[in-house]
Scaffold this active site. Structure first.
Site, mmCIF file in Angstrom:
data_model
loop_
_atom_site.group_PDB
_atom_site.id
_atom_site.type_symbol
_atom_site.label_atom_id
_atom_site.label_comp_id
_atom_site.label_asym_id
_atom_site.label_seq_id
_atom_site.Cartn_x
_atom_site.Cartn_y
_atom_site.Cartn_z
ATOM 1 N N ARG A 152 -13.901 21.013 1.127
ATOM 2 C CA ARG A 152 -15.181 21.718 1.051
ATOM 3 C C ARG A 152 -15.019 23.187 1.428
ATOM 4 N N LYS A 210 -10.762 -6.177 9.810
ATOM 5 C CA LYS A 210 -9.569 -5.768 10.562
ATOM 6 C C LYS A 210 -9.359 -6.669 11.784
ATOM 7 N N TYR A 246 -15.889 -3.464 7.663
ATOM 8 C CA TYR A 246 -14.457 -3.091 7.702
ATOM 9 C C TYR A 246 -13.840 -3.534 9.024
ATOM 10 N N HIS A 261 -12.505 10.670 4.458
ATOM 11 C CA HIS A 261 -12.760 10.861 5.888
ATOM 12 C C HIS A 261 -13.076 12.329 6.135
ATOM 13 N N ARG A 281 1.437 3.496 -2.129
ATOM 14 C CA ARG A 281 0.910 4.701 -2.799
ATOM 15 C C ARG A 281 -0.154 5.390 -1.948
ATOM 16 N N GLY A 295 0.804 -1.217 0.000
ATOM 17 C CA GLY A 295 0.000 0.000 0.000
ATOM 18 C C GLY A 295 0.832 1.261 0.000
ATOM 19 N N VAL A 322 -0.796 6.329 4.287
ATOM 20 C CA VAL A 322 0.044 5.724 5.340
ATOM 21 C C VAL A 322 1.274 5.069 4.730
ATOM 22 N N GLY A 323 1.067 4.265 3.671
ATOM 23 C CA GLY A 323 2.198 3.588 3.027
ATOM 24 C C GLY A 323 3.225 4.582 2.520
ATOM 25 N N GLY A 334 -4.451 -2.077 11.828
ATOM 26 C CA GLY A 334 -5.888 -2.179 12.029
ATOM 27 C C GLY A 334 -6.456 -0.776 12.043
ATOM 28 N N SER A 335 -7.336 -0.520 12.987
ATOM 29 C CA SER A 335 -7.963 0.808 13.071
ATOM 30 C C SER A 335 -8.711 0.923 14.388
ATOM 31 N N SER A 336 -8.963 2.148 14.822
ATOM 32 C CA SER A 336 -9.672 2.354 16.095
ATOM 33 C C SER A 336 -11.124 1.891 15.983
ATOM 34 N N CYS A 337 -11.625 1.680 14.752
ATOM 35 C CA CYS A 337 -13.041 1.323 14.638
ATOM 36 C C CYS A 337 -13.284 -0.157 14.895
HETATM 37 N N1 LIG Z 1 -6.904 6.870 6.848
HETATM 38 C C1 LIG Z 1 -7.271 6.670 8.090
HETATM 39 O O1 LIG Z 1 -7.872 7.532 8.735
HETATM 40 C C2 LIG Z 1 -6.924 5.383 8.775
HETATM 41 C C3 LIG Z 1 -6.287 4.330 8.094
HETATM 42 N N2 LIG Z 1 -5.989 3.170 8.792
HETATM 43 C C4 LIG Z 1 -5.342 2.038 8.104
HETATM 44 O O2 LIG Z 1 -4.122 2.447 7.510
HETATM 45 C C5 LIG Z 1 -3.902 1.699 6.314
HETATM 46 C C6 LIG Z 1 -3.684 2.630 5.141
HETATM 47 O O3 LIG Z 1 -4.732 3.562 5.085
HETATM 48 P P1 LIG Z 1 -4.606 4.802 4.057
HETATM 49 O O4 LIG Z 1 -3.173 5.013 3.708
HETATM 50 O O5 LIG Z 1 -5.403 5.910 4.636
HETATM 51 O O6 LIG Z 1 -5.373 4.224 2.776
HETATM 52 P P2 LIG Z 1 -5.239 4.690 1.248
HETATM 53 O O7 LIG Z 1 -6.571 4.444 0.642
HETATM 54 O O8 LIG Z 1 -4.600 6.032 1.166
HETATM 55 O O9 LIG Z 1 -4.198 3.610 0.646
HETATM 56 C C7 LIG Z 1 -4.542 2.274 0.604
HETATM 57 C C8 LIG Z 1 -3.610 1.577 -0.358
HETATM 58 O O10 LIG Z 1 -3.963 0.186 -0.379
HETATM 59 C C9 LIG Z 1 -3.737 -0.284 -1.686
HETATM 60 N N3 LIG Z 1 -4.715 -1.311 -2.053
HETATM 61 C C10 LIG Z 1 -6.038 -1.301 -1.831
HETATM 62 N N4 LIG Z 1 -6.609 -2.401 -2.357
HETATM 63 C C11 LIG Z 1 -5.595 -3.117 -2.941
HETATM 64 C C12 LIG Z 1 -5.529 -4.344 -3.663
HETATM 65 N N5 LIG Z 1 -6.608 -5.068 -3.904
HETATM 66 N N6 LIG Z 1 -4.314 -4.768 -4.097
HETATM 67 C C13 LIG Z 1 -3.205 -4.037 -3.858
HETATM 68 N N7 LIG Z 1 -3.191 -2.866 -3.177
HETATM 69 C C14 LIG Z 1 -4.386 -2.416 -2.732
HETATM 70 C C15 LIG Z 1 -3.873 0.884 -2.653
HETATM 71 O O11 LIG Z 1 -2.858 0.726 -3.636
HETATM 72 P P3 LIG Z 1 -2.882 1.452 -5.096
HETATM 73 O O12 LIG Z 1 -2.771 2.921 -4.804
HETATM 74 O O13 LIG Z 1 -1.670 0.887 -5.784
HETATM 75 O O14 LIG Z 1 -4.182 1.056 -5.767
HETATM 76 C C16 LIG Z 1 -3.692 2.112 -1.778
HETATM 77 O O15 LIG Z 1 -2.538 2.816 -2.093
HETATM 78 C C17 LIG Z 1 -5.100 0.808 6.121
HETATM 79 O O16 LIG Z 1 -4.804 -0.486 6.634
HETATM 80 C C18 LIG Z 1 -6.164 1.486 6.970
HETATM 81 O O17 LIG Z 1 -7.091 0.524 7.443
HETATM 82 C C19 LIG Z 1 -6.277 3.012 10.124
HETATM 83 C C20 LIG Z 1 -6.894 4.018 10.813
HETATM 84 C C21 LIG Z 1 -7.264 5.265 10.200
HETATM 85 C C1 LIG Z 2 -10.859 6.088 10.361
HETATM 86 C C2 LIG Z 2 -11.815 5.125 11.043
HETATM 87 O O1 LIG Z 2 -13.063 5.693 11.348
HETATM 88 C C3 LIG Z 2 -13.989 5.794 10.285
HETATM 89 O O2 LIG Z 2 -15.197 6.197 10.906
HETATM 90 P P1 LIG Z 2 -15.400 7.718 11.274
HETATM 91 O O3 LIG Z 2 -14.329 8.181 12.203
HETATM 92 O O4 LIG Z 2 -16.810 7.861 11.723
HETATM 93 O O5 LIG Z 2 -15.162 8.340 9.838
HETATM 94 P P2 LIG Z 2 -15.386 9.761 9.183
HETATM 95 O O6 LIG Z 2 -14.072 10.472 9.253
HETATM 96 O O7 LIG Z 2 -15.961 9.499 7.843
HETATM 97 O O8 LIG Z 2 -16.524 10.510 10.054
HETATM 98 C C4 LIG Z 2 -16.234 11.077 11.291
HETATM 99 C C5 LIG Z 2 -17.396 11.980 11.696
HETATM 100 O O9 LIG Z 2 -17.327 13.153 10.860
HETATM 101 C C6 LIG Z 2 -18.633 13.477 10.417
HETATM 102 N N1 LIG Z 2 -18.558 14.234 9.143
HETATM 103 C C7 LIG Z 2 -18.987 15.518 9.007
HETATM 104 N N2 LIG Z 2 -18.809 15.944 7.727
HETATM 105 C C8 LIG Z 2 -18.231 14.899 7.068
HETATM 106 C C9 LIG Z 2 -17.808 14.762 5.717
HETATM 107 O O10 LIG Z 2 -17.931 15.648 4.863
HETATM 108 N N3 LIG Z 2 -17.227 13.545 5.388
HETATM 109 C C10 LIG Z 2 -17.092 12.549 6.305
HETATM 110 N N4 LIG Z 2 -16.489 11.389 5.907
HETATM 111 N N5 LIG Z 2 -17.495 12.629 7.608
HETATM 112 C C11 LIG Z 2 -18.065 13.818 7.970
HETATM 113 C C12 LIG Z 2 -19.295 12.112 10.246
HETATM 114 O O11 LIG Z 2 -20.688 12.278 10.209
HETATM 115 C C13 LIG Z 2 -18.798 11.390 11.485
HETATM 116 O O12 LIG Z 2 -19.584 11.767 12.600
HETATM 117 C C14 LIG Z 2 -14.293 4.494 9.586
HETATM 118 O O13 LIG Z 2 -15.083 4.806 8.463
HETATM 119 C C15 LIG Z 2 -12.994 3.830 9.215
HETATM 120 O O14 LIG Z 2 -12.420 4.413 8.038
HETATM 121 C C16 LIG Z 2 -11.946 3.904 10.246
HETATM 122 O O15 LIG Z 2 -11.140 3.033 10.359
#
Ligand SMILES: NC(=O)C1=CN([C@@H]2O[C@H](COP(=O)(O)OP(=O)(O)OC[C@H]3O[C@@H](n4cnc5c(N)ncnc54)[C@H](OP(=O)(O)O)[C@@H]3O)[C@@H](O)[C@H]2O)C=CC1
Ligand SMILES: C[C@H]1O[C@H](OP(=O)(O)OP(=O)(O)OC[C@H]2O[C@@H](n3cnc4c(=O)[nH]c(N)nc43)[C@H](O)[C@@H]2O)[C@@H](O)[C@@H](O)C1=O
Length: 317
Positions: free
Chosen positions: A188, A141, A137, A180, A13, A11, A16-17, A107-110
């Site tokens: 926005r 995880k 999801y 997110h 690209r 991951g 996080v990666g 993993g993730s906090s969810c």
């Molecule tokens: N963002 C957040 O708020 C949070 C993220 N996490 C965790 O952190 C990790 C990374 O998240 P984040 O960087 O935000 O996610 P992104 O969506 O930014 O990146 C996810 C990456 O996973 C790769 N990927 C997805 N599906 C496939 C597949 N089928 N085969 C190969 N590669 C794949 C994609 O590669 P490509 O670009 O090459 O398609 C992409 O670059 C995840 O495990 C997520 O659960 C945990 C908590 C919060």
């Molecule tokens: C990261 C973690 O946690 C994720 O859950 P979440 O924290 O609820 O994700 P969220 O960031 O999308 O929302 C946070 C809050 O924000 C409010 N909210 C307002 N306005 C917008 C808005 O415009 N977009 C979004 N997405 N949310 C909005 C929205 O209504 C909610 O109350 C999992 O999906 C999962 O990805 C996971 O692992």
């Protein structure tokens, strides 16, 4: 990790990666290997097995996943369960068959129960019902976590699991519906400022509370734990403080310098009321975050503008 160790970032690209890749290169690791999803679909067990047999990585950061905000999780429920299940199962199994020295699963906090006592300690896992909007999801995880535990117990694999809080930063996903909350609001408010709109609509009631950690801080924690933690238990990675969505929206509005009003659309889901994680285990291990929220949002906004203008310029070429 030795500087010439072969390190696979699944991951790379993604937000996080990409941050982990920057951190490893800054620290002088010379043999980081990567594949895009076009080159290697991690849902395909045959492709993953062949890749691990060919490359024989020493260390693996499992950051690849299907990731999105509350609307994406609640809309693409089958994809969020299937893709994340397959990615975790395929990589963890291949890491075992090819004797990977150490693997980190993200993993993730969810994964924690919707109403877990706050701040949430790692032992809360599986003590109550999950938040419905991202249950698929979360289940995927939790399966990744349990796979790491089971391969540790039966085969002695050094596979650790870390639980990041909500993340934001360089290379985030700014999709209007699937992103997110923090990147969604950056985009926005920016677009409302550009278009002189009188108000910006924020989803939900604004009352849920969320914790945010800058992705480059997370990457630093991941490398720190890969170097220093070999335990079987989960490790939460967070900033240790949270704020309401209303406060977040006001902060983003300030950073973007938008002067219009904020309107809340209560027809949109709030999701979990609160999910502040207890990070005392991480702090005891010797790591704390450094990027405060306002500074992080400013850096993320700068990245958004660079990418946004690049995209617009590209369109006019
Ligand atoms: N963002 C957040 O708020 C949070 C993220 N996490 C965790 O952190 C990790 C990374 O998240 P984040 O960087 O935000 O996610 P992104 O969506 O930014 O990146 C996810 C990456 O996973 C790769 N990927 C997805 N599906 C496939 C597949 N089928 N085969 C190969 N590669 C794949 C994609 O590669 P490509 O670009 O090459 O398609 C992409 O670059 C995840 O495990 C997520 O659960 C945990 C908590 C919060
Ligand atoms: C990261 C973690 O946690 C994720 O859950 P979440 O924290 O609820 O994700 P969220 O960031 O999308 O929302 C946070 C809050 O924000 C409010 N909210 C307002 N306005 C917008 C808005 O415009 N977009 C979004 N997405 N949310 C909005 C929205 O209504 C909610 O109350 C999992 O999906 C999962 O990805 C996971 O692992």
């Amino acid at each position: 990790m030795e500087k010439n160790a072969k390190i696979y970032i699944a991951g790379h690209r993604g937000m996080v990666g990409g941050a982990i890749k920057r951190k490893l290169e800054k620290d002088g690791f010379q043999r980081v290997i990567t594949r895009t999803s076009g080159e290697l679909d991690l849902r395909r067990q045959d492709q993953v097995q062949a890749f691990f047999e060919e490359e024989q990585p020493d260390y693996v950061f499992l950051a690849a996943a299907k990731v999105g905000g509350i609307h994406a999780n609640n809309t693409y429920r089958a994809e969020f369960l299937y893709d994340n299940l397959m990615i975790a199962a395929n990589i963890i199994h291949a890491a075992y068959t090819q004797n990977v020295r150490k693997l980190m699963f993200l993993g993730s906090s969810c994964i924690y129960p919707r109403m877990a006592p706050q701040p949430i300690v790692e032992d809360s896992l599986l003590t109550g019902p999950l938040e419905a909007t991202n249950e698929p999801y979360a289940i995927a995880k939790i399966t990744g976590i349990k796979l790491c535990e089971a391969y540790h117990d039966q085969y002695g694999c050094n596979f650790i699991s870390v639980m990041p809080t909500n993340l934001y930063g360089i290379g985030d996903n700014y999709h209007p519906e699937n992103s997110h909350v923090l990147p969604a609001l950056i985009r926005r408010f920016h677009e409302a400022k550009q278009a002189n709109k009188p108000s910006v609509t924020v989803w939900g009631t604004g009352t849920p509370k969320r914790e945010f950690l800058y992705a480059d801080d997370l990457a630093e924690a991941c490398v720190f734990l890969m170097e220093n933690y070999d335990g079987r238990e989960l490790v939460n990675i967070g900033a240790g403080e949270d704020m309401s969505i209303r406060e977040l929206a006001e902060t983003v509005r300030d950073v973007v310098c938008y002067e219009g009003d904020i309107i809340f659309d209560a027809t949109k889901p709030d999701g979990t009321p609160r999910k502040l994680m207890d990070v005392s285990r991480l702090h005891k291990l010797g790591w704390k975050h450094s990027t405060e929220l306002r500074q992080g949002i400013a850096q993320a906004y700068g990245d958004f503008l660079r990418k946004q203008y690049h995209h617009l310029n590209a369109m006019h070429q």
